[in-house]
Design an enzyme around this catalytic site. Structure first.
Site, short mmCIF file in Angstrom:
data_model
loop_
_atom_site.label_atom_id
_atom_site.label_comp_id
_atom_site.label_asym_id
_atom_site.label_seq_id
_atom_site.Cartn_x
_atom_site.Cartn_y
_atom_site.Cartn_z
N HIS A 1 -1.09 7.45 -6.70
CA HIS A 1 -1.76 6.27 -6.27
C HIS A 1 -1.01 4.92 -6.99
O HIS A 1 -0.58 4.88 -8.08
CB HIS A 1 -3.31 6.23 -7.04
CG HIS A 1 -3.92 5.04 -6.30
ND1 HIS A 1 -4.06 3.72 -6.78
CD2 HIS A 1 -4.90 5.11 -5.15
CE1 HIS A 1 -4.74 3.11 -5.97
NE2 HIS A 1 -5.28 3.82 -5.07
N ASP B 1 -8.73 10.46 -1.14
CA ASP B 1 -8.29 11.22 -0.10
C ASP B 1 -8.48 12.69 -0.25
O ASP B 1 -8.59 13.36 0.62
CB ASP B 1 -7.47 10.48 0.78
CG ASP B 1 -7.62 9.28 1.30
OD1 ASP B 1 -8.73 8.97 1.63
OD2 ASP B 1 -6.47 8.40 0.98
N1 CMC Z 1 3.69 13.65 -3.44
C1 CMC Z 1 4.94 13.96 -3.61
N2 CMC Z 1 5.77 12.76 -4.35
C2 CMC Z 1 5.10 11.62 -4.62
C3 CMC Z 1 3.66 11.35 -4.23
C4 CMC Z 1 3.13 12.52 -3.40
N3 CMC Z 1 1.94 12.49 -3.01
N4 CMC Z 1 3.26 10.31 -4.35
C5 CMC Z 1 4.35 9.74 -5.00
N5 CMC Z 1 5.19 10.54 -5.20
C6 CMC Z 1 6.42 10.29 -5.96
C7 CMC Z 1 7.43 9.51 -5.12
O1 CMC Z 1 8.41 10.04 -4.15
C8 CMC Z 1 8.06 8.74 -6.28
O2 CMC Z 1 9.17 9.72 -6.80
P1 CMC Z 1 10.58 9.20 -7.26
O3 CMC Z 1 10.16 8.54 -8.52
O4 CMC Z 1 11.46 10.49 -7.45
O5 CMC Z 1 11.29 8.28 -6.40
C9 CMC Z 1 7.16 8.70 -7.14
O6 CMC Z 1 6.21 9.70 -7.19
C10 CMC Z 1 6.50 7.16 -7.37
O7 CMC Z 1 6.07 6.98 -5.88
P2 CMC Z 1 6.18 5.61 -5.00
O8 CMC Z 1 5.98 6.03 -3.47
O9 CMC Z 1 6.99 4.80 -5.65
O10 CMC Z 1 4.50 5.17 -5.36
P3 CMC Z 1 3.70 4.05 -4.60
O11 CMC Z 1 2.87 3.61 -5.74
O12 CMC Z 1 4.71 3.28 -3.88
O13 CMC Z 1 2.89 5.28 -3.71
C11 CMC Z 1 1.02 6.17 -2.44
C12 CMC Z 1 1.37 5.42 -3.73
C13 CMC Z 1 -0.30 6.53 -2.52
C14 CMC Z 1 1.56 5.58 -1.18
C15 CMC Z 1 1.84 7.62 -2.81
O14 CMC Z 1 1.48 8.09 -3.97
C16 CMC Z 1 1.61 8.70 -1.63
O15 CMC Z 1 2.45 8.34 -0.63
N6 CMC Z 1 0.77 9.47 -1.60
C17 CMC Z 1 0.37 10.10 -0.70
C18 CMC Z 1 -0.53 9.69 0.46
C19 CMC Z 1 -1.86 9.38 0.15
O16 CMC Z 1 -2.75 10.07 -0.54
N7 CMC Z 1 -2.19 8.07 0.02
C20 CMC Z 1 -3.65 7.55 -0.25
C21 CMC Z 1 -3.59 6.67 -1.29
S1 CMC Z 1 -5.31 6.34 -2.15
C22 CMC Z 1 -6.25 5.88 -0.74
C23 CMC Z 1 -5.97 4.65 -0.02
O17 CMC Z 1 -5.23 3.98 -0.71
O18 CMC Z 1 -5.80 4.42 1.20
#
Ligand code: CMC
Length: 429
Positions: A306, A363
């Site tokens: 998140h 989720d």
């Molecule tokens: N699985 C594997 N790696 C992950 C995940 C995951 N679910 N989430 C983040 N990472 C890694 C990402 O690859 C990055 O790694 P690195 O530092 O090596 O590049 C690091 O963690 C930071 O991630 P980010 O993408 O920069 O983080 P963000 O704040 O931009 O993204 C997020 C947040 C929710 C989009 C992401 O965690 C994600 O894609 N999660 C899976 C989808 C999901 O469950 N979404 C629902 C979010 S909560 C409810 C809502 O808002 O709808």
């Protein structure tokens, strides 16, 4: 003395005001940055950008805290009532008994759709994604309510909110019935919000759906836990669209589109697909975790991570526990719950997830509860939208009321061609 931040650039110093919120978070006010220095800020994904000041929802991502108008979400668990929470979010305080009854009655009264609107459903293919239908139909609602395009007072917002919150549920149920090739079931004014929705979803002309208290409470709680989450992607979209003075219907229809994506509300569908894949034996939980770590073809552990929570998402904590309590109460066993628990355990012990502070989010378990209630997977993100609607309305209305009602218009750093000239098509190679 008020606090200031100092920026040194080109050997000059610039003072900037610090804005402090009621829970102590601080921001540098850069409103005059470009005018004074010629600089803008670059913050892709807006991870460090506050787009507004808001009094609706407080999140402490480090401590795993979520409060609506100051009230911790855990307080809503004993007698979960989504309609009450919707009113709280929009109007800033818990309603009195009379205010609550009036609002709940308005929701019952306005659950019907114009008959011409019902006919729209017939033009969609059976396989149409319900989120597409929902967004289109919320926009279409604005054609039937031109009197609600201009909302200036709390009373007029209440009228619009009651219509939207009530009708989104009818739209969602009709979209489902259409996908199943089943006749629509009209709302029943004798039923309150959640039982009425389930009646429209699951009653048949020959058999009425009976909503148990367990199911009613579980669905009320799911909707409450989705009701607002400050400046997330869909809410920021609603504010962005609303900032152009677009009406509430258009703004919320845009919110539905933003929510649809798999990184946002669409994640609840992806979580279920992931768990089903594991259950089907195509991949083991360990292999899935490894795949997500490798980021192979963009794979992620869905329902994990998140932007704001760097500790447990309190909604996931509650939903995980409730899933475990609900299934036996409904006499159901769902192997996906055990798979989810196992997957969570593996991920939480893995240095990749520990270092990046990735925990289950809202989720991760919500789909298991929705499935137990009988909601089909295609409708999961629609359920998120029904829950999030009061938050969108509250944020849209808050924005309308603020003095600083500026159109949202970020800048950019241009990286394209420098000046070049048009070449007629006959001279191009
Ligand atoms: N699985 C594997 N790696 C992950 C995940 C995951 N679910 N989430 C983040 N990472 C890694 C990402 O690859 C990055 O790694 P690195 O530092 O090596 O590049 C690091 O963690 C930071 O991630 P980010 O993408 O920069 O983080 P963000 O704040 O931009 O993204 C997020 C947040 C929710 C989009 C992401 O965690 C994600 O894609 N999660 C899976 C989808 C999901 O469950 N979404 C629902 C979010 S909560 C409810 C809502 O808002 O709808």
């Amino acid at each position: 003395m008020s606090k200031k931040a100092i920026l040194t650039f080109d050997e000059k110093q610039y003072e900037m005001r610090i804005v402090e919120g009621s829970e102590g978070e601080r921001a540098i006010d850069i409103t005059e940055l470009r005018a004074k220095t010629g600089l803008i800020t670059l913050d892709q994904g807006y991870g460090n950008t506050g787009s507004c000041e808001s009094a609706i929802t407080f999140i402490d991502g480090e401590e795993g805290i979520l409060r609506y108008r100051g009230i911790p979400i855990e307080d809503f668990e004993t007698t979960p009532n989504f309609v009450e929470v919707a009113w709280l979010l929009i109007f800033g305080r818990l309603p009195t008994q009379k205010e609550y009854e009036t609002f709940a009655d308005e929701l019952s009264e306005h659950a019907y759709l114009d008959e011409n609107m019902r006919l729209h459903f017939e033009s969609f293919p059976r396989t149409a994604p319900p989120m597409a239908i929902l967004s289109a139909m919320i926009n279409a609602l604005s054609c039937f309510h031109p009197e609600l395009h201009e909302l200036e007072t709390a009373a007029s917002v209440e009228v619009a909110a009651a219509r939207l919150i009530s009708k989104i549920r009818t739209l969602a149920a009709y979209a489902y019935r259409h996908s199943q090739g089943q006749p629509v079931i009209y709302p029943d004014p004798a039923l309150r919000y959640v039982p009425n929705f389930l009646h429209m979803m699951f009653s048949q002309p020959y058999k009425r759906y009976a909503c148990s208290e367990t199911v009613r409470n579980a669905l009320n709680l799911i909707l409450i836990l989705h009701a607002d989450h400050e400046q997330n992607c869909s809410t920021s979209t609603v504010r962005m669209v609303g900032s152009s003075q677009a009406n509430l219907f258009a703004s919320c229809a845009a919110g539905v589109c933003a929510l649809w994506g798999p990184l946002h509300g669409g994640a609840n569908v992806e979580v279920l697909r992931m768990l089903a894949q594991i259950h089907g034996g195509q991949i083991t939980p360990k292999e899935y975790v490894e795949l997500a770590k490798k980021k192979d073809k963009g794979a992620r552990l869905m329902g994990f991570g998140h932007r704001v929570y760097k500790n447990f998402d309190p909604r996931a904590k509650m939903l995980g526990r409730i899933a475990g309590e609900l299934l036996p109460q409904l006499g159901r066993h769902d192997p996906l719950l055990e798979i989810a628990r196992g997957l969570e355990e593996i991920a939480l012990e893995d240095p990749y997830f520990i270092e990046r502070k990735l925990y289950p989010n809202v989720d991760f378990y919500s789909g298991i509860i929705l499935r137990a209630i009988g909601i089909p997977i295609d409708m999961f993100t629609v359920m998120f939208a029904i829950g999030r609607l009061p938050g969108w309305i509250a944020q849209w209305w808050e924005q309308r009321q603020t003095q600083v009602n500026k159109i949202a218009r970020p800048r950019q750093i241009y990286t394209g061609n420098t000046k070049s000239h048009y070449i007629p098509i006959t001279e191009r190679r």
